[in-house]
Design a protein around this motif. Structure first.
Motif: not given
Length: 103
Positions: A46-56
């Motif tokens: 709502g005030a920003g985005l979160m990206e969660i990646f599975n390729n660390g």
């Protein structure tokens, strides 16, 4: 000009960690999914985005990111949801006055 934080990215080292992270933010904290793709999920706070990646690639050292904060109108309710889901609460909620001008 800067208007705020656009997004925070979390890199997971395997699918198990990725699924746990997505579950925590999507199902427990109820942050809605904006979009998903092969290597990630984007959630809209709502005030920003979160990206969660599975390729660390491996775990980063301690202190890379100290913390990020999510805004809520009811911190006690959120903490109880997290605790009920079986997660450890490392620091209980408390009011903090930052010694600054203005406080």
């Amino acid at each position: 000009m800067i208007k705020g934080i656009h997004h925070v990215a979390i890199k997971c080292t395997d699918m198990k960690e990725y699924e746990e992270e997505v579950n925590f933010y999507k199902d427990i904290l109820q942050i809605p999914v904006l979009r998903q793709w092969k290597t990630g999920t984007m959630l809209n706070t709502g005030a920003g985005l979160m990206e969660i990646f599975n390729n660390g690639e491996g775990h980063l050292g301690l202190g890379v990111i100290r913390h990020f904060a999510l805004a809520t109108d009811n911190v006690d309710e959120i903490v109880e949801k997290v605790r009920t889901a079986g997660y450890e609460i490392i620091t209980e909620p408390k009011d903090i006055v930052i010694p600054s001008d203005p406080e």
